[in-house]
Design an enzyme around this catalytic site. Structure first.
Site, PDB file in Angstrom:
ATOM      1  CD  GLN A  12      74.266   9.340 -36.554  1.00 16.78           C
ATOM      2  OE1 GLN A  12      72.830   8.430 -36.389  1.00 16.78           O
ATOM      3  NE2 GLN A  12      74.575  10.409 -36.867  1.00 16.78           N
ATOM      4  CD  GLU A  64      71.761  13.377 -38.206  1.00 13.39           C
ATOM      5  OE1 GLU A  64      72.382  13.165 -37.425  1.00 13.39           O
ATOM      6  OE2 GLU A  64      70.974  12.276 -36.889  1.00 13.39           O
ATOM      7  CB  SER A  88      65.880  16.319 -28.721  1.00 13.24           C
ATOM      8  OG  SER A  88      66.141  17.228 -27.879  1.00 13.24           O
ATOM      9  CG  ASN A  89      61.212  18.714 -32.519  1.00 18.17           C
ATOM     10  OD1 ASN A  89      62.267  18.151 -33.415  1.00 18.17           O
ATOM     11  ND2 ASN A  89      60.300  18.624 -32.962  1.00 18.17           N
ATOM     12  CE1 TYR A 141      78.906  10.396 -35.704  1.00 20.61           C
ATOM     13  CE2 TYR A 141      77.990  12.096 -35.612  1.00 20.61           C
ATOM     14  CZ  TYR A 141      79.067  11.703 -35.921  1.00 20.61           C
ATOM     15  OH  TYR A 141      78.991  12.057 -37.473  1.00 20.61           O
ATOM     16  CB  SER A 142      73.680   8.084 -29.656  1.00 22.42           C
ATOM     17  OG  SER A 142      72.668   8.837 -30.324  1.00 22.42           O
TER      18      SER A 142
END
Ligand SMILES: Cc1cc2nc3c(=O)[nH]c(=O)nc-3n(C[C@H](O)[C@H](O)[C@H](O)COP(=O)(O)OP(=O)(O)OC[C@H]3O[C@@H](n4cnc5c(N)ncnc54)[C@H](O)[C@@H]3O)c2cc1C
Length: 393
Positions: free
Chosen positions: A128, A246, A378-379, A130-131
């Protein structure tokens, strides 16, 4: 802990079928590696995914017309539970869970015919893209560019944290094809050949000493126009669809149950009966139980045709908190023997590890699992979603 679901007779029969299947194909040595949370090799993953494919169960979320298992939501839940409780490897999600459904929804007929069968059979490994170094939570700020050149695009940029890219044959990737307007506009979705000239994969070693993630440089990589998914500029819509998938099974309740069972076995072996420690284990078990009930509520809603909304964010936060708490208890349970590689630091590479067999993977697992509250959104970002969508802030 038993499954908290009042199973209909046909679902009970399905559960037994899954158990029988797993017992027949999952080698005990592989299950032990998963139980002890050791790093699996590419072959370990392929062995399991190909066994699932042979049985027609590699893609629980795909429609049967494309080779999916055609499970009901309850069957999917049972399947996931049984696999995790038997310590089967997690499906590597990039092909089967992420890009597969994207191609089914947005891909051309040619893309479906070219890619879906190889994803199903695990003949091609996907990653993947993406980032980017400056674009994680704020993904839409990504800067990798794709310039049109005849019947190709030429890609230039850097992707980062790319999980298991060292094994990948293909990468699905977001790149900017236009500028101006909102930053979400002008992004397109590409399928990249990882063996193409201009692709460089460099390892990033995490603080458990393992090579799981990478930096991927794209330096003038030529991508045929037919490997753009959807219209030019439609990448953000596709990216969001994929991020929804995801979150499938994100709470990892069954995997945490498996680790809690392992913790209890270690506590017995260590003769650990301090009431304070047992109380902490009970607290985590209660939280896990509550999480399971929340997950079951979502399964019931899905069975009735409703799709989960912001609950997915709640499951992500709580699921990772519980899983990380179990890793902490495991470290405390084995005490001094958890010190990572202390024999190596003191004695050089020729000494065997000190302490019981089950202890040496505990600290690396603890360190590795810090990632779960960062990846998949992220949380903190999940809390923002809850604040907006549930609390209306
Ligand atoms: C082990 C691992 C594997 C990964 N695998 C992949 C992969 O295969 N492919 C891929 O594309 N990506 C992958 N990622 C990347 C992952 O999606 C990002 O790390 C994540 O989205 C966070 O982005 P960032 O690291 O750039 O942190 P940043 O976005 O810079 O955030 C830094 C900190 O600030 C907080 N923060 C940021 N914005 C806000 C806000 N608006 N409100 C409150 N807090 C905020 C974050 O929560 C975080 O704590 C992986 C990450 C990890 C750790």
């Amino acid at each position: 802990m038993t499954m908290n679901l009042d199973l209909a007779p046909e679902d009970r029969a399905f559960r037994d079928e899954v158990r029988q299947f797993i017992a027949g194909v999952l080698p005990a040595s592989l299950a032990k590696k998963v139980e002890e949370q050791r790093i699996l090799t590419k072959d370990d993953h392929l062995l399991w995914q190909r066994a699932l494919h042979k049985r027609g169960w590699a893609a629980p979320h795909w429609p049967p017309a494309h080779g999916g298992a055609g499970f009901t939501p309850v069957q999917r839940y049972i399947f996931q539970q049984e696999c995790a409780l038997a310590y089967a490897p997690r499906l590597i999600p990039f092909g089967l869970v992420m890009v597969g459904p994207v191609l089914i929804e947005f891909g051309s007929e040619a893309q479906k015919a070219k890619y879906l069968p190889k994803i199903l059979a695990s003949e091609e490994w996907w990653c993947q893209g993406y980032s980017e170094p400056e674009s994680g939570s704020d993904l839409a700020s990504l800067r990798t560019r794709a310039e049109r050149d005849g019947d190709h695009y030429v890609l230039q940029g850097t992707k980062t944290w790319t999980t298991l890219a060292q094994y990948a044959d293909r990468m699905f990737c977001l790149a900017r094809t236009g500028s101006g307007g909102k930053k979400q506009e002008g992004i397109s979705f590409f399928l990249i050949d990882m063996h193409a000239p201009g692709v460089t994969v460099r390892p990033i070693v995490t603080f458990d000493g393992k090579h799981e993630i990478n930096e991927v440089r794209l330096d003038g990589v030529r991508v045929p126009v037919e490997d753009r998914v959807g219209e030019e500029g439609a990448g953000w819509t596709i990216a969001k669809f994929l991020l929804g998938n995801e979150r499938v099974g994100i709470a990892q309740v069954a995997a945490s149950k498996g680790q809690l069972a392992r913790l209890k076995r270690i506590m017995a072996a260590e003769k650990l009966d301090s009431p304070i420690f047992r109380d902490r284990v009970a607290q985590v078990e209660i939280e896990l139980r509550a999480l399971e009930i929340t997950e079951l509520r979502i399964v019931t809603a899905e069975q009735q045709g409703r799709s989960p909304g912001p609950e997915a964010s709640l499951l992500k936060i709580k699921g990772t908190e519980v899983a990380q708490a179990i890793t902490e208890l495991l470290v405390e349970a084995v005490g001094y023997d958890a010190l990572p590689d202390r024999w190596r630091m003191n004695e050089g590479d020729n000494m065997p590890p000190i302490g019981p067999d089950y202890a040496d993977s505990v600290a690396p697992y603890y360190f590795n699992w810090r990632k779960t509250s960062i990846y998949g959104g992220s949380n903190e970002i999940q809390r923002n979603i809850i604040a907006k969508a549930v609390l209306g802030l």
